[in-house]
Design a protein around this motif. Structure first.
Motif, PDB file in Angstrom:
ATOM      1  N   LEU A  47       0.847  -1.202   0.000  1.00 49.36           N
ATOM      2  CA  LEU A  47       0.000   0.000   0.000  1.00 49.36           C
ATOM      3  C   LEU A  47       0.878   1.246   0.000  1.00 49.36           C
ATOM      4  O   LEU A  47       1.958   1.231   0.573  1.00 49.36           O
ATOM      5  N   ALA A  48       0.363   2.323  -0.610  1.00 50.78           N
ATOM      6  CA  ALA A  48       1.063   3.604  -0.510  1.00 50.78           C
ATOM      7  C   ALA A  48       0.595   4.298   0.763  1.00 50.78           C
ATOM      8  O   ALA A  48      -0.601   4.306   1.061  1.00 50.78           O
ATOM      9  N   LEU A  49       1.534   4.865   1.503  1.00 47.39           N
ATOM     10  CA  LEU A  49       1.208   5.501   2.785  1.00 47.39           C
ATOM     11  C   LEU A  49       1.823   6.894   2.855  1.00 47.39           C
ATOM     12  O   LEU A  49       2.878   7.135   2.266  1.00 47.39           O
ATOM     13  N   MET A  50       1.146   7.773   3.573  1.00 44.18           N
ATOM     14  CA  MET A  50       1.677   9.122   3.734  1.00 44.18           C
ATOM     15  C   MET A  50       1.355   9.624   5.133  1.00 44.18           C
ATOM     16  O   MET A  50       0.266   9.362   5.653  1.00 44.18           O
ATOM     17  N   GLU A  51       2.306  10.323   5.729  1.00 40.93           N
ATOM     18  CA  GLU A  51       2.043  10.895   7.042  1.00 40.93           C
ATOM     19  C   GLU A  51       1.106  12.080   6.891  1.00 40.93           C
ATOM     20  O   GLU A  51       1.319  12.925   6.014  1.00 40.93           O
ATOM     21  N   GLU A  93       8.778  -0.359  10.925  1.00 40.67           N
ATOM     22  CA  GLU A  93       9.662   0.028   9.824  1.00 40.67           C
ATOM     23  C   GLU A  93      10.569  -1.140   9.447  1.00 40.67           C
ATOM     24  O   GLU A  93      11.097  -1.838  10.306  1.00 40.67           O
ATOM     25  N   VAL A  94      10.712  -1.367   8.132  1.00 38.46           N
ATOM     26  CA  VAL A  94      11.598  -2.424   7.639  1.00 38.46           C
ATOM     27  C   VAL A  94      12.909  -1.795   7.212  1.00 38.46           C
ATOM     28  O   VAL A  94      13.997  -2.232   7.562  1.00 38.46           O
ATOM     29  N   LYS A  95      12.820  -0.758   6.412  1.00 35.73           N
ATOM     30  CA  LYS A  95      13.980   0.040   6.006  1.00 35.73           C
ATOM     31  C   LYS A  95      13.437   1.405   5.611  1.00 35.73           C
ATOM     32  O   LYS A  95      12.214   1.617   5.650  1.00 35.73           O
ATOM     33  N   ASP A  96      14.332   2.297   5.234  1.00 31.99           N
ATOM     34  CA  ASP A  96      13.898   3.655   4.921  1.00 31.99           C
ATOM     35  C   ASP A  96      12.772   3.666   3.881  1.00 31.99           C
ATOM     36  O   ASP A  96      12.940   3.145   2.793  1.00 31.99           O
ATOM     37  N   GLY A  97      11.624   4.190   4.249  1.00 32.07           N
ATOM     38  CA  GLY A  97      10.511   4.321   3.297  1.00 32.07           C
ATOM     39  C   GLY A  97       9.678   3.066   3.108  1.00 32.07           C
ATOM     40  O   GLY A  97       8.732   3.062   2.324  1.00 32.07           O
ATOM     41  N   VAL A  98      10.010   1.983   3.833  1.00 28.64           N
ATOM     42  CA  VAL A  98       9.239   0.729   3.702  1.00 28.64           C
ATOM     43  C   VAL A  98       8.839   0.228   5.088  1.00 28.64           C
ATOM     44  O   VAL A  98       9.663   0.199   5.996  1.00 28.64           O
ATOM     45  N   VAL A  99       7.572  -0.158   5.224  1.00 23.14           N
ATOM     46  CA  VAL A  99       7.100  -0.680   6.518  1.00 23.14           C
ATOM     47  C   VAL A  99       6.317  -1.983   6.293  1.00 23.14           C
ATOM     48  O   VAL A  99       5.877  -2.263   5.171  1.00 23.14           O
ATOM     49  N   LEU A 103       6.280   4.517   1.618  1.00 21.80           N
ATOM     50  CA  LEU A 103       5.954   5.885   2.028  1.00 21.80           C
ATOM     51  C   LEU A 103       6.126   6.927   0.916  1.00 21.80           C
ATOM     52  O   LEU A 103       7.150   6.950   0.237  1.00 21.80           O
ATOM     53  N   ILE A 104       5.096   7.764   0.782  1.00 17.34           N
ATOM     54  CA  ILE A 104       5.175   8.922  -0.115  1.00 17.34           C
ATOM     55  C   ILE A 104       5.465  10.123   0.771  1.00 17.34           C
ATOM     56  O   ILE A 104       4.802  10.302   1.795  1.00 17.34           O
ATOM     57  N   THR A 105       6.401  10.953   0.379  1.00 16.01           N
ATOM     58  CA  THR A 105       6.632  12.151   1.190  1.00 16.01           C
ATOM     59  C   THR A 105       6.211  13.425   0.464  1.00 16.01           C
ATOM     60  O   THR A 105       5.908  14.424   1.079  1.00 16.01           O
ATOM     61  N   GLU A 106       6.205  13.374  -0.859  1.00 16.90           N
ATOM     62  CA  GLU A 106       5.778  14.580  -1.591  1.00 16.90           C
ATOM     63  C   GLU A 106       5.206  14.210  -2.944  1.00 16.90           C
ATOM     64  O   GLU A 106       5.321  13.077  -3.401  1.00 16.90           O
ATOM     65  N   GLY A 107       4.583  15.204  -3.580  1.00 18.64           N
ATOM     66  CA  GLY A 107       4.099  15.011  -4.944  1.00 18.64           C
ATOM     67  C   GLY A 107       2.722  14.379  -5.036  1.00 18.64           C
ATOM     68  O   GLY A 107       2.332  13.889  -6.086  1.00 18.64           O
TER      69      GLY A 107
END
Ligand code: G1P
Length: 292
Positions: free
Chosen positions: A158-162, A178-184, A248-252
């Motif tokens: 799934l795509a996730l965003m804070e 968290e698994v690694k940076d940007g992946v959970v 994780l999506i952080t922008e855009g």
């Protein structure tokens, strides 16, 4: 590396009540963002990610979606005869974009019901779901990352965003590790929780890659939040069978589901355009300076 999904499902049978009256006789997916309808951005995003077989779930008043992606012989003939070759190229590129199929949802009973309508077309393959309310900038693509993660794990993603905690009740929300940076990995998912009960601030954004197991989970859900058959509830059942990851999506990401977000998205998307951005920026600056 497992085979990557080839098919994408785009639910487009909702009534678009948040954008009335524009959506009274027109699907919200056809509302223009700068110079193309929202659903064209979505299909272009899917195709760029390697998903060339698109299934749009439609309902009543959605014929203009089919017309938009169909060949328009009359228009092409006119443009050709009048030497409007640039426009001709644009018109042709839309119908050549992808193999687009349609299935009707019948009654709009919820997102879970819409995705379940894709079962026959998808059969026993992994597939992606893209929601047309969420536009993702081509400068910050998330689907390729999700597909890659599927390729590595053969699990749903799934795509996730804070989001601010006050906004979490607008989204599906997950508990995660968290698994690694940007992946959970996701341990729990709940649809539109009250902020006090939300397991985190991570919201589900409208991009999903699913294993076909989601269909049997969809068979077992009952009406949930707002009395609708919720995709989130099926994902919750899927979690009991197999791991589900999040990217994780952080922008855009632009929400175009409400009037105010729709306005913001148009401004931002226009500013990003090489052909229109600079002139549009000057106009905006002029408007803002008058306001001050
Ligand atoms: C849907 C989903 C929700 C998700 C959201 C993303 O909600 O049910 O889980 O977070 O899309 O945009 P909707 O916006 O259709 O109410």
């Amino acid at each position: 590396m497992h085979d990557l999904p080839r098919k994408a499902v785009i639910p487009a049978a909702g009534l678009g009540t948040r954008l009335l009256p524009a959506t009274k006789a027109q699907p919200k997916e056809m509302l223009p963002l700068v110079d193309r309808p929202a659903i064209q951005y979505i299909i272009e995003e899917a195709v760029t990610a390697g998903l060339n077989d698109i299934l749009v779930i439609t309902g009543r008043s959605k014929r203009s979606i089919e017309d938009h992606f169909d060949k328009s012989v009359e228009l092409e003939t006119y443009l050709e005869a009048n030497h409007k070759f640039e426009e001709l190229e644009i018109v042709r590129s839309i119908s050549d974009l992808a193999e687009v199929h349609y299935v009707r949802q019948g009654e709009p009973l919820g997102l879970g019901h819409a995705v379940a309508s894709a079962r026959q077309h998808i059969s026993n393959e992994a597939f992606a779901v893209l929601l047309a309310d969420d536009i993702i900038s081509e400068n910050h693509p998330i689907l390729p990352k999700m597909m890659e993660l599927y390729g590595e794990t053969e699990c749903s993603v799934l795509a996730l965003m804070e989001v601010p905690s006050a906004d979490i009740s607008l989204y599906g929300c997950v508990a995660y590790e968290e698994v690694k940076d940007g992946v959970v990995t996701i341990s729990q998912i709940v649809e539109k929780p009250d902020p006090e009960e939300a397991p985190s601030n991570l919201a589900v954004i409208g991009r999903y890659v699913f294993t076909p197991n989601i269909f049997s989970c969809l068979d077992h859900i009952t009406p949930g939040r707002n009395g609708e058959l919720q995709l989130t509830d099926a994902i919750s059942l899927l979690l009991e069978e197999q791991p589900v990851y999040g990217c994780l999506i952080t922008e855009g990401r632009f929400d175009v589901g409400t009037k105010i977000d729709y306005l913001k998205a148009i401004v931002e998307l226009a500013l990003m355009r090489e052909d229109l951005g600079p002139a549009f920026k000057e106009i905006l600056q002029e408007i803002v300076s008058k306001m001050n």
